[in-house]
Enzyme design. Structure first.
Site, PDB file in Angstrom:
ATOM      1  N   ASP A  70       0.869  -1.172   0.000  1.00  0.00           N
ATOM      2  CA  ASP A  70       0.000   0.000   0.000  1.00  0.00           C
ATOM      3  C   ASP A  70       0.912   1.230   0.000  1.00  0.00           C
ATOM      4  O   ASP A  70       2.118   1.128   0.242  1.00  0.00           O
ATOM      5  CB  ASP A  70      -0.874  -0.041   1.255  1.00  0.00           C
ATOM      6  CG  ASP A  70      -1.787   1.161   1.370  1.00  0.00           C
ATOM      7  OD1 ASP A  70      -2.322   1.600   0.340  1.00  0.00           O
ATOM      8  OD2 ASP A  70      -1.952   1.668   2.482  1.00  0.00           O
ATOM      9  N   LYS A  71       0.343   2.407  -0.264  1.00  0.00           N
ATOM     10  CA  LYS A  71       1.162   3.631  -0.281  1.00  0.00           C
ATOM     11  C   LYS A  71       0.932   4.468   0.978  1.00  0.00           C
ATOM     12  O   LYS A  71       1.808   4.609   1.818  1.00  0.00           O
ATOM     13  CB  LYS A  71       0.857   4.466  -1.519  1.00  0.00           C
ATOM     14  CG  LYS A  71       1.695   5.742  -1.611  1.00  0.00           C
ATOM     15  CD  LYS A  71       1.138   6.704  -2.622  1.00  0.00           C
ATOM     16  CE  LYS A  71      -0.158   7.325  -2.158  1.00  0.00           C
ATOM     17  NZ  LYS A  71      -0.037   8.194  -0.978  1.00  0.00           N
ATOM     18  N   LYS A 108      -1.664  28.540  -9.839  1.00  0.00           N
ATOM     19  CA  LYS A 108      -0.610  27.608  -9.413  1.00  0.00           C
ATOM     20  C   LYS A 108      -0.881  26.279 -10.105  1.00  0.00           C
ATOM     21  O   LYS A 108      -2.035  25.908 -10.352  1.00  0.00           O
ATOM     22  CB  LYS A 108      -0.598  27.431  -7.899  1.00  0.00           C
ATOM     23  CG  LYS A 108      -1.819  26.735  -7.319  1.00  0.00           C
ATOM     24  CD  LYS A 108      -1.710  26.573  -5.814  1.00  0.00           C
ATOM     25  CE  LYS A 108      -2.926  25.825  -5.265  1.00  0.00           C
ATOM     26  NZ  LYS A 108      -2.901  25.720  -3.797  1.00  0.00           N
TER      27      LYS A 108
END
Length: 1191
Positions: free
Chosen positions: A392-393, A560
């Site tokens: 998983d991250k 941005k």
């Protein structure tokens, strides 16, 4: 207790609100869940069935039945019965304990309380008693009890905010909104009690991002989608209350549909042992047949001559029946080739290895007082054979904390400075952090160490002011105050929170917003800007802009976004600044920071009005609305003036980069399976060096149909093969040789490739006939990243590799969305992180930080595999040597199934004489120490290649044992043949022969284990030499006059040991037998280590030299990743928030009540680069051996 009823397969679901009687007709599942494997009734049959799937257990049960037949048994039944019952009982108790904790967890969840509308009153009900169709009230910070249709909430327009960390790992807030017709119900209990709408929707399924249904109420039908549904496992955030109608409950909820079943896990060695036991049984049967045929022949030709002496009648026993009985007698006698003590010893060794993991202080996390925990004791050696890691991250690789580290404003970098010698240094290491105490509203947890930026602000630098103004105005953050009057930001993505918080600390504080205004505090002065337009983010634009009118009446566009996109929109006058800023961005990216470009534009009032009129007209279009709006956005976002760039650190967990690097060097492939967006996953991949700019290619699969996915996979493979043909000239191809690959082409792939695939594309790849193409391409890539995947898809990817690659897999995660993956993999690892304990409870091993994974695999896993293989090789060797002596003896005893040893020796050999030395070796042995195991990840590869114990090794051990048994039998037999002792008497009697062979056997196997032991401890010495001493003490005791006087029938070898071992010739025979048995092994090993040493042999030799010399250790050189400019924008950002803001739907009439504990953690500034630099002892080299080992 059963929580749900069995029912037929649903096609669609029909639910009527506030009508339990109507809904019960459909037999929908109630809200009780169970993740356990057994209950009181099913435990015994299911557990026994699982245990007797182990062939050895079934084999010993069969032997036990044979031993109950007196005609064929020469050994008593309890010698098999007691150990078998002991092993099965120990395993059953362990399984029952594991399942008890699952029951305990289930009960804790099922007994949570929720407010349910029953009989026109809100009542507290346990979760397990909630039914489909009930109306449930949720309050802020509460977990959602079931899958609900949102009816109304405390927010305007029926909005509510939820956190879905347990479903997809994301901690950013998501918006759900009720239908306008139901949002009018509000919190009016009487109106809610009269609500009788009927929902017709899809049947229960595992698709988290999809829901289709229709609500019928008051003669009207209203379409339902995923935005109207709140799923079980979510947490209500930033919303005082909401009401929902239960659509799916318990096992039918999407969370439970995504959680895989608990599976019975066995190691590859266990599976191999099943095969070997069958082979051994076949080998025993062959020996039994040979001896039975010999017995029949002997009875027919020789036995007749003895019948007179044995008082047997002529027809009492024919030769064929005698052979039949002899066959089963020899099966019992020779069964010690695989004694049940083997399995007892294996469980003890595994238990010891589990305790070593639990006690490892280097895997203890002091900040949370969390040690590593081996939650199962049966899989340790599998840790030494991992080929694929599925990670998983969020919360596993990262801490999900964004930190504002550096920025470039008007060509000047803030965050680093000259050290006085013209060299740039990181300010965070040189200076004290900026003191934000002068700003009472600053976030004290956020640190920035460049005082020059504060000086520029004090000097009134207009570019710096404008830069900070963009950060404070251009975002989707919502603000509120808690009970202490502190300003709290509710962020929709963590990177926006980092930028707004940075502006806040530097004096430009975002205070509040309405649908038409944004109020910020600029260096103590409140300034309200009129919000004229909000140009929202999406994945194509990769930027966000706001158009505001300041108090002076000027119209400004602040933007941005991704630098690659924004730089194309700049005015030509920015050329010099663009070149400088581009260099700065490359420098930031080289440090692993996530970059974002900042720009603005002054707008003419007349031009803006014309543009705004066109935008309003475009928004009213039915056809091509989105394209027209996008074109207008492009038109106004041009001729921008560059202000600079930001650099945000997505804080990786400490040691992630080093861990990923080491595991890659160990030839372990790491796949990232995350619920996050593609941009997120790619940036994290670069941050932790899974993705690098040196890669030959990165393939992105994002097709929306099976045909598109198939075509993209085909093109990617063609591209890979084309590049490989061009790169193969002059390159040495190295590929792991143990994989029996479906495609030979994989072995010729050179270069590094990466594959990135989206969840919707993965769904087509897994459900259609192209999974083979996906797997082939993925396995040729060094790194695979799957984005936007559901929990079930994570499990399906793991199953795909398990099934078709025949590889050992490990899954690691920290949330409920990782449970399916953890259960599916051979090894499941849970991280006790920010998302609860669901992953830990479902795991086989758990710890607090991802970096501990390398120690778990490279040290504990490798050692466990090494020790278990050594143990098995020795155990099979000694038992073949011990048992096959009976086979040779059969040819000299008329095939009578007489044992060559004293019966007590047979009973005690595996239990007392040889059990402890082999246990000591199996628990404590190591070829190299833990530091060298970490420093040389290549040492891990023999486990992946399955080199240390396999069918070939088994046959070698078997041949070694057979050779030793020949030496043990025939050397004493030849030496005693027609020989007299020192006293002139014959020594070739049966008892003297048995004692000589038994003594030789004990000494030979003791010398052999001494040769096999690589790592000596006091325990090894005590157990090995103590076992030899124990043998002699028991031998003399059992052959003594005293014991014979007490038990004359049980100990017939009276005085034999004292007589035999007093003879010099006996000791010479024992010495000759020992030398003949051991010398070939010594010679072979000496030549092998000297002429063809393995990597472990080389390291062990230098390890010994290093212990003598004790040279100073040098720090391992650290490499910095090459520059790759990547946008950090839209870390987890969702399109649509701009529309919510400008519509005013998410604006509060008043602040909700404060919610303790809800304040978002505001970003810790310690970087992973600093943490990596702090490590010394864990990353040093023990000696000056070139670590690039050519294999």
């Amino acid at each position: 207790m059963f929580c749900s009823k069995k029912k037929s397969l649903e096609v669609e679901r029909i639910v009527k609100a506030n009508d339990r009687e109507h809904n019960e007709k459909f037999q929908y599942a109630d809200n009780c869940i169970h993740t356990s494997k057994y209950n009181i009734l099913t435990f015994l049959p299911i557990n026994l069935f699982e245990q007797f799937q182990r062939v050895a257990n079934a084999y010993f049960l069969f032997l036990l039945i044979l031993q109950l037949i007196p005609e064929i048994s020469s050994l008593t039944w309890f010698t098999t019965m007691v150990p078998l019952v002991l092993v099965i009982t120990m395993t059953a108790v362990k399984d029952a304990t594991d399942d008890y904790f699952r029951h305990k967890s289930d009960n804790q969840v099922n007994n949570r309380l929720s407010e349910v509308l029953i009989d026109s009153k809100l009542q507290n009900e346990k979760w397990m008693n909630v039914k489909v169709g009930d109306i449930v009230k949720l309050e802020n910070n509460q977990f959602v009890a079931a899958d609900l249709l949102l009816l109304s909430s405390s927010e305007p327009h029926g909005l509510c905010y939820i956190e879905t960390a347990e479903l997809d790992g994301e901690t950013n807030l998501k918006v759900r909104h009720a239908l306008s017709v139901t949002s009018e119900l509000g919190a009016d209990i009487s109106r809610l009690a009269k609500f009788d709408g009927t929902v017709v929707c899809e049947a229960p399924n595992n698709k988290l991002d999809k829901f289709t249904g229709v609500l019928s109420w008051k003669g009207s039908k209203h379409s339902l989608n995923n935005e109207k549904i709140i799923l079980r496992g979510c947490i209500l955030r930033n919303t005082s209350w909401c009401f929902g109608m239960v659509i799916f409950a318990g096992p039918d909820t999407k969370l439970m549909q995504n959680s895989g079943k608990t599976k019975f896990k066995r190691t590859s060695i266990d599976r191999l042992m099943n095969t070997l036991v069958l082979w051994i049984f076949g080998f025993l049967a062959c020996m039994g047949v040979i001896l039975a045929i010999g017995n029949s022949i002997w009875e027919n030709q020789v036995g007749d001559q003895f019948r007179t002496f044995l008082f047997r009648n002529e027809g009492e026993k024919n030769s064929v029946f005698s052979g039949f009985l002899t066959f089963w007698s020899y099966i019992i006698i020779l069964n010690t080739v695989v004694p049940i003590s083997l399995y007892v010893s294996m469980e003890v060794i595994r238990l010891g290895h589990s305790y070593f993991i639990n006690w490892d202080r280097k895997m203890y996390y002091p900040e949370k007082a969390t040690p590593a925990e081996a939650r199962t004791t049966t899989l340790n050696e599998e840790l030494g054979q991992i080929e694929y890691i599925f990670s998983d991250k969020t919360g596993t690789l990262t801490e999900n904390i964004m930190t504002f580290k550096k920025c470039s404003i008007n060509g000047k970098i803030y965050g680093e400075a000259d050290d006085g010698m013209g060299q740039k240094t990181d300010m965070t290491k040189k200076n004290e952090p900026v003191d934000f105490a002068v700003n009472p509203q600053a976030d004290r947890t956020c640190q920035f160490s460049d005082h020059r930026l504060m000086e520029s602000i004090k000097l009134g630098d207009s570019k710096v002011y404008e830069f900070l103004r963009v950060l404070a105005l251009c975002h989707t953050v919502m603000s509120e105050e808690n009970s202490a009057g502190q300003l709290i930001y509710q962020v929709q993505s963590p990177d926006e929170g980092a930028l707004v918080t940075a502006a806040r600390n530097l004096g430009f504080i975002f205070k509040s917003r309405t649908s038409e205004t944004i109020t910020i505090e600029e260096l103590g002065t409140l300034v309200t800007y009129q919000l004229l337009a909000f140009l929202d983010f999406n994945n194509i634009r990769k930027r966000m802009s706001v158009i505001v009118r300041n108090p002076e009446g000027q119209i400004k566009l602040y933007s941005k976004g991704a630098d690659t996109i924004l730089f194309e929109k700049l005015h030509p006058s920015n050329e010099d600044l663009l070149t400088l800023t581009t260099d700065h961005l490359s420098e930031f990216a080289g440090e692993g920071l996530r970059t974002l470009a900042i720009a603005y534009r002054d707008l003419d009032d007349k031009y803006f009005k014309e543009w705004h009129k066109m935008l309003e007209d475009a928004n009213t279009l039915i056809d091509q609305r989105d394209e027209r709006v996008a074109g207008l956005y492009e038109e106004i976002e041009r001729d921008l003036m560059l202000l600079g760039a930001t650099a945000v650190e997505d804080k990786l967990q400490e040691g992630v980069i080093e861990t990923v690097t080491n595991l890659s060097l160990a030839n372990i492939k790491i796949w990232v399976l995350t619920g996050d967006k593609q941009e997120t996953a790619i940036n994290i991949g670069y941050a932790c060096n899974m993705l690098t700019d040196d890669m030959n290619d990165v393939f992105i699969i994002s097709g929306n149909t099976a045909v598109e996915v198939r075509e993209e996979l085909r093109k990617a493979k063609e591209n890979l093969f084309e590049q490989n043909r061009s790169f193969s000239n002059g390159h040495v191809v190295f590929e792991k040789q143990q994989l029996e690959l479906d495609s030979v082409v994989e072995e010729t792939i050179t270069g590094d490739y990466a594959l990135i695939i989206n969840g919707h594309s993965l769904a087509h790849a897994l459900e259609s006939g192209i999974k083979g193409d996906l797997l082939e391409l993925a396995c040729m890539c060094k790194t695979v990243v799957c984005c936007r995947v559901t929990p079930l898809q994570k499990a399906q990817v793991v199953e795909l590799v398990k099934k078709y690659r025949n590889a050992v897999t490990l899954a690691i995660g920290d949330g409920a969305n990782d449970v399916s993956m953890i259960k599916s993999a051979h090894i499941g690892v849970g991280i006790s992180g920010q998302e609860g304990m669901q992953a830990v409870l479902a795991s086989d091993y758990s710890f607090a930080q991802f970096r501990y994974l390398q120690r778990l695999l490279l040290v504990h896993g490798r050692w466990s595999y090494f020790r278990m293989c050594k143990f098995l090789c020795y155990f099979f060797y000694k038992n073949f040597a011990f048992t096959l002596v009976h086979f040779w003896f059969g040819f000299f005893c008329g095939f009578s199934a007489q044992t060559v040893y004293d019966q007590w020796f047979i009973t005690l050999f595996n239990i007392v004489y040889t059990s402890l030395p082999v246990l000591a070796m199996g628990i404590f042995d190591q070829d190299v120490d833990d530091q060298n195991s970490m420093d040389y990840p290549q040492l891990y590869e023999p486990g992946q290649l399955n080199l240390l114990f396999n069918k070939r090794k088994f046959f070698i051990c078997m041949a070694h044992g057979i050779y030793t048994s020949l030496a043990l039998f025939f050397i004493p037999y030849g030496a005693f043949y027609n020989v007299a002792g020192d006293d002139g008497q014959h020594v070739a009697d049966y008892q003297s022969f048995a004692v000589t062979m038994a003594t030789s056997l004990v000494i030979v196997v003791s010398v052999q284990i001494a040769l096999d032991t690589s790592y000596w401890t006091v325990i090894n010495h005590v157990f090995i030499w103590g076992s030899v001493a124990t043998y002699f003490s028991i031998l003399f005791t059992m052959h003594s006059n005293g014991i014979f006087g007490i038990f004359p029938n049980q100990f017939p070898f009276v005085g034999n040991a004292r007589h035999s071992l007093a003879q010099k010739c006996i000791w010479l025979v024992i010495l000759l037998t020992t030398v003949a048995s051991v010398m070939p092994v010594v010679a072979f090993r000496f030549l092998k280590v000297d002429l063809c040493p393995a990597l472990s042999d080389q390291i062990r030799r230098r390890q010994k030299a290093q212990k003598k010399a004790k040279p100073s250790r040098s720090r391992r050189p650290q490499t910095r990743r090459s520059s790759s400019r990547r946008s950090g924008y839209a870390f987890a950002h969702q399109e649509g928030y701009g529309e919510l803001i400008t519509s005013g739907k998410n604006m509060r009439a008043k602040n909700p009540p404060p919610t303790p504990g809800l304040e978002k953690t505001l970003y810790n500034s310690t970087s992973w680069i600093e943490n990596l630099c702090k490590k010394t002892t864990d990353t040093v080299s023990s000696f000056s051996l070139d670590k690039t080992v050519k294999l």
